[in-house]
Design an enzyme around this catalytic site. Structure first.
Site, PDB file in Angstrom:
ATOM      1  N   GLU A 257       4.214 -10.876  -5.439  1.00 21.64           N
ATOM      2  CA  GLU A 257       5.213 -10.012  -6.063  1.00 21.64           C
ATOM      3  C   GLU A 257       6.030 -10.768  -7.106  1.00 21.64           C
ATOM      4  O   GLU A 257       6.256 -11.971  -6.972  1.00 21.64           O
ATOM      5  CB  GLU A 257       6.145  -9.448  -4.992  1.00 21.64           C
ATOM      6  CG  GLU A 257       5.428  -8.602  -3.965  1.00 21.64           C
ATOM      7  CD  GLU A 257       6.247  -8.339  -2.713  1.00 21.64           C
ATOM      8  OE1 GLU A 257       6.056  -7.279  -2.085  1.00 21.64           O
ATOM      9  OE2 GLU A 257       7.076  -9.192  -2.348  1.00 21.64           O
ATOM     10  N   GLU A 456       2.082   1.568  -2.019  1.00 19.14           N
ATOM     11  CA  GLU A 456       1.569   0.866  -0.837  1.00 19.14           C
ATOM     12  C   GLU A 456       2.464   1.170   0.357  1.00 19.14           C
ATOM     13  O   GLU A 456       3.638   1.509   0.196  1.00 19.14           O
ATOM     14  CB  GLU A 456       1.537  -0.652  -1.057  1.00 19.14           C
ATOM     15  CG  GLU A 456       0.419  -1.143  -1.935  1.00 19.14           C
ATOM     16  CD  GLU A 456       0.318  -2.663  -1.951  1.00 19.14           C
ATOM     17  OE1 GLU A 456       1.150  -3.331  -1.290  1.00 19.14           O
ATOM     18  OE2 GLU A 456      -0.585  -3.191  -2.624  1.00 19.14           O
TER      19      GLU A 456
END
Length: 548
Positions: A257, A456
């Protein structure tokens, strides 16, 4: 906002509606003179392809002479928005440390089952620590090539995640995949290659962005190493790109991320992590040099050494800290704004460099590039949002920290990936947390910038409540008429997925997500009243109230 569809008509009502529509659509008519060659040539656009021409009795002479009247058909109705394709993320060790597909027969059977269930494709991490484990510039793609071939045989697409971070909490973790050994050796020789907090605790999850363009990896910079990795991937998978490998997600930080390791990745998914404020990761010498240079440029040398004070530990109430408290907190002072703008811009610059490299490498290959943003929601209902600030997202009550990230992705036509689609505020353990609020802001930024969105789940749960929440959250973005796409990654495939009850719920979920009607608002007719029962309407109303 989702499109509005009327309920299906009864046969009688359909016939009546058809008659009324045909009367309404008789105008305008075009009167075309058959004797005029110019009219004849221009009328070919409107004349049906069959030899038999329609006649209209009682209107302008239908039988023989002089001319004919043709009806111009209305434009076709707009196509219904597509459903949301579902991908399934494969186990982290789908390709083992030795570079070969793990549990090959089970993997082949699992891929066939996913294809039969209607799954669009699979997502797989391509670990830096596996591919380039043997030495700088020595790439072993054999296991991942084998996996891509297996997916192709099953008719599945592949979403490749270039993972430049470590997997797992340490050697004792069964899914432990560290950075390449030669990288770790350099980090041991030069500890400042690691992110460092004010207590001098160093993280080896990901190389510090402070040395992005410095030749600290045996003569190459980290950006050069990432770029070489991408080029090797492109050249090796050339026959798959655009057809089987349709998207490349570039790892941008810990956990893949775009963020700082303000809190260890393994803690982010723990139930007790809701109180984590996190620590600023700006104490390695490269970050300190950047901070000092930035302060000197602005003529504020006294602000260019060290970092914020008053953050006071990892697990505290933000109101007990001098930096994060709502009333008089340092975050909302000139120094706080100076530091947070520098800290967040460094993260944004790192993401931009990676997007620039990926865009150059994969241009013309037919693949979409993407990056992932973390859903840090622990303190969303506070003024300062401390856990977001320490992660690098300058998002507070007074400032939108996600729109600049979405704008950066938009410049490179990159998709944005974010988790949390299965989380509900009702399940939170902390009144200051809001996973739904965080997700709505991220989705709103993606919509404003008109970029594709990949959703997600955060927890691997297959109960009806979690799956229905995914569908509700997906309605925030999908079903749009702008042409931008939405897809969902289920994280991740495991043995429990194929247990009877779980598999039954999952296949139903895939069918629902793939059906465009799932994302259309419904018109309910009750006692003569019409109202929308769409999650998107609730979101729009709540956002409107928030800004009034």
């Amino acid at each position: 906002m989702a499109a509005i569809t009327a309920p299906p008509l009864t046969p009688a009502a359909a016939a009546s509606t058809s008659c009324r529509t045909s009367r309404l659509r008789r105008a305008p008519f075009l009167r075309l003179a058959s004797s005029s060659s110019s009219s004849s040539s221009s009328s070919s656009r409107f004349r049906p392809s069959s030899a038999r021409r329609p006649s209209f009795s009682g209107v302008g002479g239908g039988g023989g002479g002089g001319g004919e009247i043709l009806h111009v058909s209305p434009p076709p109705p707009p196509a219904a928005p597509p459903g949301a394709p579902v991908y399934v993320t494969l186990p982290a060790d789908a390709v083992g440390p030795g570079g070969r597909v793990a549990r090959r027969r089970a993997m082949a059977a699992s891929l066939a089952a996913l294809a039969a269930a209607g799954v669009a494709g699979v997502a797989v991490e391509l670990w830096w620590g596996v591919v380039e484990r043997q030495g700088p510039g020595e790439y072993d793609w054999a296991g991942y090539l084998d996996l891509a071939a297996m997916a192709r045989r099953c008719g599945l697409r592949v979403r490749a995640i270039l993972a430049f971070h470590q997997c797992g909490a340490g050697p004792q973790d069964p899914l432990w995949i560290p950075l390449p050994q030669w990288v770790l050796e350099e980090m041991d020789r030069f500890p400042d290659l690691s992110y460092t907090d004010k207590y001098q605790r160093r993280s080896k999850e990901y190389i510090s962005l402070g040395c992005d363009i410095l030749p600290v990896l045996k003569g190459r910079s980290p950006m050069q190493a990432y770029s070489d990795f991408m080029r090797s991937f492109r050249n090796t998978f050339e026959d798959y790109l655009g057809a089987i490998v349709t998207e490349v997600q570039v790892g941008m930080g810990p956990g893949g991320e775009l963020r700082y390791p303000s809190c260890p990745t393994e803690k982010l998914n723990q139930p007790g992590s809701s109180s984590e404020l996190g620590e600023f990761q700006c104490y390695d010498k490269f970050m300190q040099a950047s901070l000092s240079a930035h302060a000197q440029i602005l003529g504020l040398q006294e602000w260019g050494s060290g970092g914020p004070t008053g953050t006071d530990g990892l697990r505290q109430n933000p109101e007990d800290t001098r930096f994060f408290r709502a009333d008089g907190g340092c975050w909302d002072t000139p120094y706080g704004r100076f530091f947070l703008e520098w800290y967040s811009r460094m993260l944004l610059l790192h993401g931009e460099r990676l997007c620039m490299v990926a865009d150059a490498v994969f241009s013309g290959t037919g693949v979409t590039i993407s990056g992932k943003v973390a859903g840090i929601h622990w303190h969303y209902y506070t003024c300062s949002h401390p856990s977001e600030l320490t992660a690098g997202y300058y998002n507070t009550l007074l400032r939108d920290g996600y729109l600049p990230i979405a704008q950066m992705f938009a410049r490179y036509k990159a998709a944005l990936c974010c988790a949390g689609f299965d989380l509900m505020d009702a399940e939170r353990t902390n009144s200051e947390s809001s996973p739904e609020g965080t997700l709505q802001q991220l989705v709103g930024a993606a919509k404003m910038c008109n970029i594709p969105l990949n959703g997600e789940n955060s927890a691997t749960k297959l109960d009806d409540t979690s799956l229905n929440q995914v569908i509700r959250s997906s309605r925030l973005y999908s079903g749009r008429a702008s042409g931008t796409s939405f897809s969902f990654n289920y994280v991740r495939m495991s043995k429990s997925l194929f247990e009877f009850h779980n598999w039954s719920r999952f296949t139903k979920f895939v069918r629902q997500m793939s059906d465009a009607r799932t994302f259309l608002a419904r018109l309910d007719f009750r006692r003569g009243q019409r109202y929308l029962s769409s999650m998107s309407v609730v979101w729009v109303v709540s956002r409107a109230c928030a800004y009034t």
